[in-house]
Design an enzyme around this catalytic site. Structure first.
Site, PDB file in Angstrom:
ATOM      1  N   LYS A  84       0.849  -1.203   0.000  1.00  0.00           N
ATOM      2  CA  LYS A  84       0.000   0.000   0.000  1.00  0.00           C
ATOM      3  C   LYS A  84       0.886   1.256   0.000  1.00  0.00           C
ATOM      4  O   LYS A  84       2.101   1.161   0.260  1.00  0.00           O
ATOM      5  CB  LYS A  84      -0.921  -0.015   1.223  1.00  0.00           C
ATOM      6  N   ARG A 136     -11.015  -0.414  14.955  1.00  0.00           N
ATOM      7  CA  ARG A 136     -10.855   0.291  13.694  1.00  0.00           C
ATOM      8  C   ARG A 136     -11.823  -0.395  12.748  1.00  0.00           C
ATOM      9  O   ARG A 136     -13.016  -0.144  12.834  1.00  0.00           O
ATOM     10  CB  ARG A 136      -9.386   0.259  13.254  1.00  0.00           C
ATOM     11  N   TYR A 168      15.745  29.650   9.046  1.00  0.00           N
ATOM     12  CA  TYR A 168      14.471  30.309   9.372  1.00  0.00           C
ATOM     13  C   TYR A 168      14.205  30.293  10.865  1.00  0.00           C
ATOM     14  O   TYR A 168      14.448  29.284  11.538  1.00  0.00           O
ATOM     15  CB  TYR A 168      13.308  29.579   8.695  1.00  0.00           C
TER      16      TYR A 168
END
Ligand SMILES: *Cc1c(COP(=O)(O)O)cnc(C)c1O
Length: 359
Positions: free
Chosen positions: A35, A130, A256
């Site tokens: 998958k 699930r 940053y």
């Protein structure tokens, strides 16, 4: 010249990891789980790397069709089954097995007229909550499926929530197995079964007819133990180069947000790899990186196309020096751990813009 970032997929390592899974499988047939574009490795490559598997399992119906078009003739399993009634003729046409986990799917099957029978994995919810039928509902689901002329083999399947832990405080594997056995016994304990993921396979000794390893085939660990200790080899190496170097004085800051401040004079290397390539933006200072084979650390915030590393203790590092972000020489699980995630997520997130080759 292209940007120096490249992912190398090691097909021989995929083969060897599959052999390792088979050695753990106690005679069960092996679904190689492919998958998510084979955990970022590419479907077609996975088909070759796992040519010895008994079947391929995935969740994407269109990718399953693609596997047939690419010439895969052994079984294919849709781990979440079908999503819509229109998927059923596709499954029959291409010979795709599917999991059946809810009443809605049974209703769609009951209403379907299919030219060929399809084999199914009847999924039991043994506590993960699930997908799947609870053990007391599974016999009724089975009876309805068994009565349908277009249903072939029915295999009982469940999925473990905590197979990666030796003594989990919640829902240990043994508790899920008790529920599974109760559900199976309410139908026929001799029905074929499909049980383990990688963690189940590596850490438990269960008998079943099919196993479903994923991450171990890609050389990642499903648990706290290193992949190497499980005898697994890395299958994806992400490499780039140093494209710039800065001598940074004590007190200066890098990147940053100026998250990193140099405590002393340091040499900073800029690497052509950023979060738009799939490198985790939340990786903190100290995340390991290899430069010319020497282990050093990430410093400053990861940007979209670049990240910075400390070269102060990498003698001879220069523009063009080779950098390994993960893979051979630097386990992906170590990078994932430093970045607060798991190897699975790093592999799957490899961005489409990163060129891939094979070795
Ligand atoms: C993804 C998946 C697997 C493979 O799990 P790994 O932890 O990668 O081995 C097995 N079974 C099901 C149902 C899955 O969805």
């Amino acid at each position: 010249m292209p940007r120096p970032l490249i992912a190398t997929i090691h097909l021989d390592a995929m083969q060897q990891n599959l052999a390792r899974a088979r050695a753990c499988a106690r005679g069960a047939k092996v679904w190689a789980v492919v998958k998510a574009n084979a955990y970022g490795h590419g479907l077609e490559r996975a088909m070759r790397g796992f040519a010895d598997a008994d079947g391929l399992a995935l969740v994407e119906v269109d990718y399953a069709v693609r596997l047939r078009e690419l010439g895969w003739s052994k079984p294919i399993l849709l781990l979440e089954g079908f999503f819509d009634a229109s998927d059923l003729p596709v499954m029959a046409q291409y010979g795709l097995n599917g999991s059946v986990h809810c009443e809605e799917q049974i209703a769609m099957l009951a209403a379907a007229r299919l030219p060929h029978a399809i084999d199914v994995h009847l999924k039991m919810n043994t506590g993960m909550n699930r997908l799947g039928f609870t053990p007391d509902a599974v016999a009724a689901a089975y009876a309805r499926l068994r009565a349908m002329p277009h249903i072939g083999t029915i295999t009982l399947m469940t999925h473990f929530a905590n197979a990666d832990e030796a003594a989990p405080t919640r829902l240990p594997l043994a508790q899920q197995m008790l529920r599974f056995e109760a559900g199976a016994a309410s139908i026929d304990a001799a029905l074929p079964r499909s049980l383990c993921n990688s963690a189940g396979l590596l850490l438990h000794h269960l008998d079943s007819d099919w196993v479903r390893p994923g991450i171990m085939l890609y050389g990642g660990t499903p648990s706290g133990t290193s992949a190497q200790a499980f005898g697994l080899l890395p299958t994806m190496t992400l490499r780039s180069s140093i494209i710039g170097i800065q001598d940074v004085a004590a007190g200066e800051v890098v990147g940053y947000g100026s998250r990193y401040e140099a405590a002393g004079n340091i040499k900073v290397g800029v690497v052509a790899c950023g979060y738009a390539d799939g490198y985790p933006r939340h990786a903190p200072e100290g995340t390991p990186v290899l430069v010319d084979g020497v282990r050093t650390e990430l410093i400053g915030r990861v940007s979209m196309d670049m990240l910075m590393v400390d070269l102060t203790h990498v003698p001879g590092a220069r523009v063009g020096s080779s950098v390994t972000l993960w893979g051979q020489g630097l386990p992906i699980d170590e990078v994932a751990l430093a970045a607060g995630t798991i190897g699975y997520e790093l592999m799957c997130a490899l961005a489409p813009r990163v060129p891939v080759n094979e070795a």
